[in-house]
Scaffold this motif. Structure first.
Motif: not given
Length: 276
Positions: A157-158, A182, A184, A214, A218-219, A222, A251-253, A256
């Protein structure tokens, strides 16, 4: 005075006996093993948190999940609980989880960038090539020498999702299944995403399951990048690839990972009637 001392000693002995009796009912709760391996590639020792199924049998073969961000205070415990639940209630076979504890995830999960602001914000960045080498040439051979293995999974993730995407596009044969949460992909001005189509032309069309997700909270970058990655993978004409995408509406970062992994595992391992 002597009587008082003897009385105190009797009370102390009684207290110690009570503690011993209580401790006799206490046993360690064990869900696996902690191992440390020395990496010549990384020039450091790396800690592995390894979940073993309850009925683990060293003579049997098991799928292996390689979990990035696999420290005890990160994602190891809740992911192993999810795996146990899916084995119990869904059609997932007993599976070993290898949690790779972090030392410096910004160093290990990112590739080189010439962007000055990223170099400033991430001073140790740019060594994912070494970490991928470590996974391929040291960690996987070590695990396969210790356990009989079948399918392999990579969960990230990320920044871990960025690394999982890089491995999929550059060294896809390392794993059979990729859970990319998610990712990056904004890193280095989206350079990996921009290279994706070209990289995919060099990848063999062997059987794979790829799950990208995602969070709606989230942004926007993203979200856009995750959707673009899914579109690129779907259009790659890999007939033996199953590519899934999930927008996690609530969900957000930060929230999630657990729910997203649940949704991805459901796609692979549908519900089955309880075994008992």
């Amino acid at each position: 005075m002597i009587k008082k001392i003897l009385a105190f000693c009797s009370i102390l002995l009684a207290f110690q006996s009570m503690l011993l009796a209580q401790n006799g009912n206490v046993k360690p709760l064990t869900i696996g093993e902690i191992r440390t391996i020395k990496s010549k590639i990384l020039n450091e020792e790396r800690r592995l948190n390894i979940y073993l199924p309850q009925n683990f049998d060293k003579t049997k073969t098991y799928p292996i999940i390689y979990l990035l961000d696999g420290s005890m205070n990160e994602d190891f415990i809740h992911v192993t609980g999810l795996v146990q639940f899916f084995n119990q209630m869904y059609s997932m076979p007993e599976t070993i989880v290898v949690g790779i504890a972090n030392i410096d995830r910004k160093r290990d999960f990112t590739f080189h960038t010439d962007l000055k602001d990223l170099q400033k914000d991430y001073p140790t960045t740019g060594h994912s090539d070494k970490f991928i080498n470590f996974l391929e040439k040291e960690l996987k051979p070590y695990i396969e020498s210790q356990f009989k293995t079948t399918d392999t999974y990579l969960f990230g993730q990320s920044l871990g999702g960025l690394l999982a995407t890089e491995i999929l596009l550059k060294e896809s044969e390392m794993f059979d299944n990729y859970f990319i949460i998610s990712p990056s992909l904004w890193w280095d001005d989206e350079s990996l995403l921009k290279q994706a189509n070209q990289l995919l032309t060099k990848i063999p069309d062997t059987k794979k399951f790829i799950y990208v997700s995602v969070g709606k909270g989230e942004h926007p970058v993203m979200i856009k990048d995750a959707e673009n990655l899914f579109d690129i993978l779907k259009k790659s004409n890999k007939k033996n690839w199953t590519v899934e995408y999930k927008m996690m509406e609530t969900d957000n970062h930060a929230t999630i990972l657990h729910r997203s992994l649940y949704e991805g595992l459901v796609k692979l391992f549908p519900y089955q009637e309880p075994k008992n």
